[in-house]
Design a protein around this motif. Sequence first.
Motif, PDB file in Angstrom:
ATOM      1  N   GLN A 201       1.073  -1.530  -0.008  1.00 19.15           N
ATOM      2  CA  GLN A 201      -0.066   0.024   0.249  1.00 19.15           C
ATOM      3  C   GLN A 201       0.825   1.610  -0.359  1.00 19.15           C
ATOM      4  O   GLN A 201       1.841   1.553   1.050  1.00 19.15           O
ATOM      5  N   GLY A 202       0.801   2.018  -1.051  1.00 19.43           N
ATOM      6  CA  GLY A 202       0.861   3.475  -1.037  1.00 19.43           C
ATOM      7  C   GLY A 202       2.448   3.446  -1.108  1.00 19.43           C
ATOM      8  O   GLY A 202       3.430   4.396  -1.583  1.00 19.43           O
ATOM      9  N   VAL A 203       3.194   2.068  -1.501  1.00 20.16           N
ATOM     10  CA  VAL A 203       5.109   2.027  -2.263  1.00 20.16           C
ATOM     11  C   VAL A 203       4.663   1.980  -3.892  1.00 20.16           C
ATOM     12  O   VAL A 203       3.983   1.863  -4.691  1.00 20.16           O
ATOM     13  N   ARG A 204       6.044   3.334  -4.181  1.00 24.12           N
ATOM     14  CA  ARG A 204       6.402   3.261  -5.203  1.00 24.12           C
ATOM     15  C   ARG A 204       7.046   2.476  -5.997  1.00 24.12           C
ATOM     16  O   ARG A 204       8.235   2.514  -5.167  1.00 24.12           O
ATOM     17  N   ILE A 205       6.726   1.663  -7.290  1.00 31.04           N
ATOM     18  CA  ILE A 205       7.482   0.658  -7.387  1.00 31.04           C
ATOM     19  C   ILE A 205       7.882   1.209  -9.241  1.00 31.04           C
ATOM     20  O   ILE A 205       7.180   0.971  -9.645  1.00 31.04           O
ATOM     21  N   GLY A 206       9.168   1.563  -9.218  1.00 28.02           N
ATOM     22  CA  GLY A 206       9.889   1.223 -10.427  1.00 28.02           C
ATOM     23  C   GLY A 206       9.681   0.080 -11.583  1.00 28.02           C
ATOM     24  O   GLY A 206      11.182  -0.615 -10.644  1.00 28.02           O
ATOM     25  N   ALA A 207       9.497   0.204 -11.928  1.00 27.41           N
ATOM     26  CA  ALA A 207       9.626  -1.173 -12.665  1.00 27.41           C
ATOM     27  C   ALA A 207      10.884  -1.067 -14.742  1.00 27.41           C
ATOM     28  O   ALA A 207      10.348  -0.395 -15.456  1.00 27.41           O
ATOM     29  N   VAL A 208      11.695  -1.888 -14.944  1.00 32.02           N
ATOM     30  CA  VAL A 208      12.193  -2.026 -16.289  1.00 32.02           C
ATOM     31  C   VAL A 208      12.145  -3.075 -16.332  1.00 32.02           C
ATOM     32  O   VAL A 208      13.168  -3.863 -16.372  1.00 32.02           O
ATOM     33  N   LEU A 209      11.132  -3.920 -17.551  1.00 32.04           N
ATOM     34  CA  LEU A 209      11.127  -4.906 -17.670  1.00 32.04           C
ATOM     35  C   LEU A 209      11.099  -5.521 -19.454  1.00 32.04           C
ATOM     36  O   LEU A 209      10.589  -4.000 -19.717  1.00 32.04           O
ATOM     37  N   HIS A 210      10.672  -6.493 -20.099  1.00 31.20           N
ATOM     38  CA  HIS A 210      10.149  -6.606 -21.341  1.00 31.20           C
ATOM     39  C   HIS A 210       8.490  -6.301 -21.181  1.00 31.20           C
ATOM     40  O   HIS A 210       7.990  -7.601 -19.885  1.00 31.20           O
ATOM     41  N   VAL A 211       7.908  -5.492 -21.726  1.00 32.40           N
ATOM     42  CA  VAL A 211       6.876  -5.370 -21.395  1.00 32.40           C
ATOM     43  C   VAL A 211       5.651  -6.334 -22.313  1.00 32.40           C
ATOM     44  O   VAL A 211       5.879  -6.302 -23.794  1.00 32.40           O
ATOM     45  N   THR A 212       5.770  -7.486 -21.994  1.00 34.14           N
ATOM     46  CA  THR A 212       4.835  -8.532 -22.416  1.00 34.14           C
ATOM     47  C   THR A 212       3.398  -8.525 -21.584  1.00 34.14           C
ATOM     48  O   THR A 212       3.725  -7.826 -20.359  1.00 34.14           O
ATOM     49  N   LYS A 213       2.444  -9.363 -22.405  1.00 33.31           N
ATOM     50  CA  LYS A 213       1.381  -9.725 -21.562  1.00 33.31           C
ATOM     51  C   LYS A 213       2.025 -10.714 -19.709  1.00 33.31           C
ATOM     52  O   LYS A 213       0.800 -10.813 -19.206  1.00 33.31           O
TER      53      LYS A 213
ATOM     54  N   SER B  89      11.395  -4.880 -27.276  1.00 29.22           N
ATOM     55  CA  SER B  89      10.475  -6.406 -26.744  1.00 29.22           C
ATOM     56  C   SER B  89       9.187  -5.953 -26.891  1.00 29.22           C
ATOM     57  O   SER B  89       8.688  -6.700 -26.319  1.00 29.22           O
ATOM     58  N   THR B  90       8.840  -4.862 -26.944  1.00 28.98           N
ATOM     59  CA  THR B  90       7.257  -4.508 -26.049  1.00 28.98           C
ATOM     60  C   THR B  90       5.711  -4.447 -26.820  1.00 28.98           C
ATOM     61  O   THR B  90       6.323  -4.606 -28.602  1.00 28.98           O
ATOM     62  N   GLN B  91       5.381  -5.731 -25.991  1.00 26.90           N
ATOM     63  CA  GLN B  91       4.062  -5.872 -27.400  1.00 26.90           C
ATOM     64  C   GLN B  91       3.135  -4.623 -26.982  1.00 26.90           C
ATOM     65  O   GLN B  91       3.138  -4.280 -25.898  1.00 26.90           O
TER      66      GLN B  91
ATOM     67  N   ALA C 280      17.464 -10.145 -35.702  1.00 28.05           N
ATOM     68  CA  ALA C 280      16.494  -9.509 -34.747  1.00 28.05           C
ATOM     69  C   ALA C 280      17.919  -8.992 -34.754  1.00 28.05           C
ATOM     70  O   ALA C 280      18.227  -8.133 -32.756  1.00 28.05           O
ATOM     71  N   GLU C 281      18.320  -8.339 -35.128  1.00 26.13           N
ATOM     72  CA  GLU C 281      19.731  -7.222 -34.951  1.00 26.13           C
ATOM     73  C   GLU C 281      20.636  -7.159 -33.930  1.00 26.13           C
ATOM     74  O   GLU C 281      21.228  -6.502 -33.842  1.00 26.13           O
ATOM     75  N   GLY C 282      20.391  -9.034 -33.874  1.00 23.28           N
ATOM     76  CA  GLY C 282      22.281  -9.362 -32.638  1.00 23.28           C
ATOM     77  C   GLY C 282      20.964  -8.866 -30.818  1.00 23.28           C
ATOM     78  O   GLY C 282      21.957  -9.333 -30.177  1.00 23.28           O
ATOM     79  N   ARG C 283      19.436  -8.780 -30.866  1.00 24.42           N
ATOM     80  CA  ARG C 283      18.751  -8.685 -30.517  1.00 24.42           C
ATOM     81  C   ARG C 283      18.582  -9.752 -29.203  1.00 24.42           C
ATOM     82  O   ARG C 283      18.317 -10.676 -30.229  1.00 24.42           O
ATOM     83  N   LEU C 284      17.772  -9.913 -28.321  1.00 28.49           N
ATOM     84  CA  LEU C 284      16.782 -10.858 -27.839  1.00 28.49           C
ATOM     85  C   LEU C 284      16.362 -12.051 -29.136  1.00 28.49           C
ATOM     86  O   LEU C 284      14.922 -10.623 -29.125  1.00 28.49           O
ATOM     87  N   VAL C 285      16.623 -13.204 -29.579  1.00 26.07           N
ATOM     88  CA  VAL C 285      15.711 -13.029 -30.416  1.00 26.07           C
ATOM     89  C   VAL C 285      14.326 -13.685 -29.570  1.00 26.07           C
ATOM     90  O   VAL C 285      12.956 -13.919 -31.245  1.00 26.07           O
ATOM     91  N   ASN C 286      14.046 -14.107 -29.131  1.00 26.12           N
ATOM     92  CA  ASN C 286      12.726 -14.915 -28.307  1.00 26.12           C
ATOM     93  C   ASN C 286      11.802 -14.145 -28.210  1.00 26.12           C
ATOM     94  O   ASN C 286      11.142 -13.834 -28.071  1.00 26.12           O
TER      95      ASN C 286
END
Length: 417
Positions: free
Chosen positions: A43-55, A80-82, A335-341
């Motif tokens: 509750q009330g906690v600020r969470i900053g996330a840097v993740l692959h934006v997937t489902k 990688s963002t969907q 994939a330009e050498g980036r994460l192919v998956n």
Amino acid sequence: MASRVRDPALADRGALQIEWAEMHMPVVAKFIRERFTREKPLQGVRIGAVLHVTKETAALVRTLAAGGAEVRLAASNPLSTQDDVAAALAREEGIEVCAWRGMNEEEYFSCIRWVTEWRPNIVIDDGGDLHAMLHREYPEIAASVWGGTEETTTGVIRLRAMEKDGVLKYPAIAVNDARTKMMFDNRYGTGQSTIDGILRATNILFAGKVVVVAGYGWVGRGIALRARGMGARVIVTEVDPIRALEAVMDGFDVMPMIEAARRGDVFITATGDKKVIRREHFEVMKDGAILANAGHFNVEIWVPDLEEMAVAKRQVRPYVTEYRLTDGRRIYLLAEGRLVNLVAAEGHPSEVMDMSFANQALSAEYLVKNRGKLEPRVYVVPREIDEEVARLKLKAMGISIDTLTEEQKEYLSSWQL
């Protein structure tokens, strides 16, 4: 800045993708979310996330929000963002998103900076770019962070380097090193999704191909196992003698990359290091060799060498770039050498991300509960969290296991027979 996504009109489609993922993620989206909704531990906690934006990431973020957190999410990879998922998340209460597929480098880091300048209490990272930016550019904000987590091997290496150099400013939990993460996500998740990405990009037949896997950590093991299962002849390259020996004992050919480069049809890097495949390797590869990366950053296949060597370059399929060399040989980079998956496919299956993101959610809760009690160093995921994730996963699968009797516990804890 409010949420910044490619097209808010994609939100309805993204919501369906999230629904599909959550149906296959009962630990995060059912068991943990139900408790978080009742108890509001964030509750009330600020969470900053840097993740692959997937489902799958959406399932985690929605669970954090259900626990009372405010969440800002940025992408951990420009490709990688969907976009439909990003749009769906951006319209949910308590969640802001800065991510779209195809970001340039400036846009990518501006979104991470947007997360950083928000002054989050807890940070969740995938690859270490958020942790690095906090410490390099915003040390005063880093000093106020309660704690952080890290999803990947690459990011944990960077955090441990910070700790070794005495600059780490907050406690960080190496989620990647949890047994319910690395043994399943890294091995089974990456093993399957990497092959999936290569197949979607190329539609090649793996049976009969010589596949070279660089690195035999959990990721490399998974890729090698899946490639062999599809009929490929697999060569492993390694610098660690113990891992190399393990690969030999597992039935794979092991040799230096310069030798493997002459034999391989498909090359897959999974080391976390730079320049794993470089000029001297390109010089001896077969015509038609295919290069793919399963490591976090696009430095394992050294593209600058390939660019310098090529006399012509063209995109022959989505995510497939052809480099023609002076002698007429063609090398294909995916994939330009980036994460192919994640670039050419959808990343890991939801079922395996269920465990990884369960560790993330419970580790965030642990950091909040233990605010001020932990030193600024890298911690393993507490054993009780790791085992709880496994128990919940087994429960979701309808599987029961035995428990020790008191007599058995006493026997195992005593030196007297």
